[in-house]
Design an enzyme around this catalytic site. Structure first.
Site, short mmCIF file in Angstrom:
data_model
loop_
_atom_site.label_atom_id
_atom_site.label_comp_id
_atom_site.label_asym_id
_atom_site.label_seq_id
_atom_site.Cartn_x
_atom_site.Cartn_y
_atom_site.Cartn_z
CB ILE A 117 -0.98 -0.02 1.20
CG1 ILE A 117 -1.83 -1.30 1.15
CG2 ILE A 117 -1.87 1.22 1.18
CD1 ILE A 117 -2.73 -1.52 2.35
N GLY A 158 9.40 -5.09 2.34
CA GLY A 158 9.26 -4.20 1.20
C GLY A 158 10.27 -4.52 0.11
CG ASP A 166 14.15 -1.62 11.99
OD1 ASP A 166 13.17 -1.29 12.69
OD2 ASP A 166 14.37 -2.78 11.63
CG PHE A 171 1.71 3.05 4.54
CD1 PHE A 171 0.39 2.74 4.25
CD2 PHE A 171 2.18 4.30 4.18
CE1 PHE A 171 -0.43 3.65 3.60
CE2 PHE A 171 1.38 5.21 3.54
CZ PHE A 171 0.07 4.89 3.24
CE1 TYR A 197 -1.79 -4.92 11.76
CE2 TYR A 197 -3.97 -5.82 11.34
CZ TYR A 197 -2.97 -4.92 11.04
OH TYR A 197 -3.14 -4.02 10.04
#
Ligand code: UDP
Length: 327
Positions: free
Chosen positions: A12, A36, A51, A73, A141
């Site tokens: 996304i 990614g 990070d 994100f 989560y």
């Protein structure tokens, strides 16, 4: 505007970056590249590998770039995994988000968009689910996103930190430019897994559960085109001057797993063998969003509400990138 996109090498985040750059914003992508892909990052974005767990790296990032807004994100995102590894989610997602928020506040940033989730709604009282629904996180989560939403609430109260929390239902599809799409390793999502069968990369798709209280016994989800999600981020960012906000983001229409598989068959022309398996722990029967609030307040209107179009764009991506970004 100069916008920091964390996780801008992910599914996304990379597509939102593409849309921001096409709209004339400048973007700094910060991503550790665990999940990614470097080649997913738009060539006009500044890329910084790092990070969020490394607070000094986050500070250096804000020191080096005059960031005006943040879209966050970068996250661990799998419900099932979070039930196996609660510390990774309640620890990692929350600590990384906190590092980011703290450096943003200390560097005078006051605009922030959080990727949040439908996993806040494990026991909905109403369907479709609007923003008044009570929060019952379905997993560590979902809880990690809930904690970050609460954090934002207090930062607004204390610092005038303006935020939008966007609770995604099922993001799907690919960029219509054909340049960016879904490439997870391991892949766990329904549409890419089903399309991998059509590509000959898997024998069949396993449908998790056929005894849910839905029209055909399989789970109902609200699939939203990733570009429509991206557009919601852009509208929300522009509206932050008028105050913080929270929106549920979906199409307001639910499809069963069987219907999704059938749509994939129609789009690909492949028979896509399917079998029924056990329920996946943590899956609620039905999740459908009401996105009336963002339509009303921001004039958001999905450009690709049709499931068939969503699958067509996903298929165009997977067919031309059978090994994803190839890294
Ligand atoms: N699903 C399935 N088989 C798969 C992957 C997913 O039946 O191989 C189902 C899953 O149980 C859920 C729906 O498809 O009802 C969407 O799952 P996905 O993992 O894509 O998204 P989630 O709803 O977990 O965010």
């Amino acid at each position: 505007m100069k916008i920091l996109v964390t996780g801008g090498a992910g599914y996304i985040g990379s597509i939102v970056t593409e849309r921001l750059i096409e709209g004339g914003d400048s973007v700094v992508v910060f991503d550790n590249l665990y999940y990614g892909h470097r080649s997913a990052v738009h060539p006009d974005a500044v890329f910084v590998k790092g990070d969020l767990a490394d607070r000094a790296a986050v500070k250096a990032l804000f020191d080096a770039h005059p960031i005006e807004a943040v879209m966050h994100f970068a996250s661990y995102t799998l419900v099932g995994e979070s039930m196996q590894k609660p510390f990774m989610y309640l620890g990692g997602n929350v600590t990384n988000g906190t590092n980011l928020l703290q450096e943003a506040v200390e560097h005078g940033v006051r605009r922030f968009i959080l990727s949040s989730t439908a996993n806040l709604f494990d026991d909905p009282q109403q369907m479709p689910i609007d923003e008044e629904e009570r929060i019952v996180p379905g997993s560590p989560y979902g809880e990690s996103k809930n904690i970050l939403e609460r954090f934002l609430h207090w930062l607004d109260r204390i610092y005038g930190f303006r935020y939008a929390a966007l609770r995604y239902f099922n993001a799907a599809g690919a960029s219509p430019t054909g340049a960016r799409g879904e490439d997870h390793d391991p892949e766990t999502h329904l549409i890419p897994l089903t399309l991998q069968v059509a590509l000959g990369q898997r024998e069949r798709i396993t449908i998790y559960g056929d005894d849910y209280p839905t029209r055909d016994g399989t789970c109902v989800r609200d699939y939203i085109h990733v570009v429509d999600l991206a557009q919601a981020h852009i509208l929300a960012l522009r509206a932050l001057g008028e105050g913080s906000r929270t929106y549920n983001l979906g199409n307001g229409q639910g499809f069963t797993v069987k219907e999704v598989v059938e749509t994939c068959r129609a789009v690909t022309g492949h028979p896509i063998p399917a079998e029924f398996g056990a329920r996946r722990p943590g899956d609620p029967a039905t999740l459908i969003a009401s996105s009336e609030k963002i339509r009303r307040e921001l004039g958001w209107e999905p450009q690709y509400p049709d499931l068939r179009t969503i699958v067509e764009h996903a298929w165009a991506w997977h067919r031309t990138h059978p090994n994803g970004y190839g890294d």
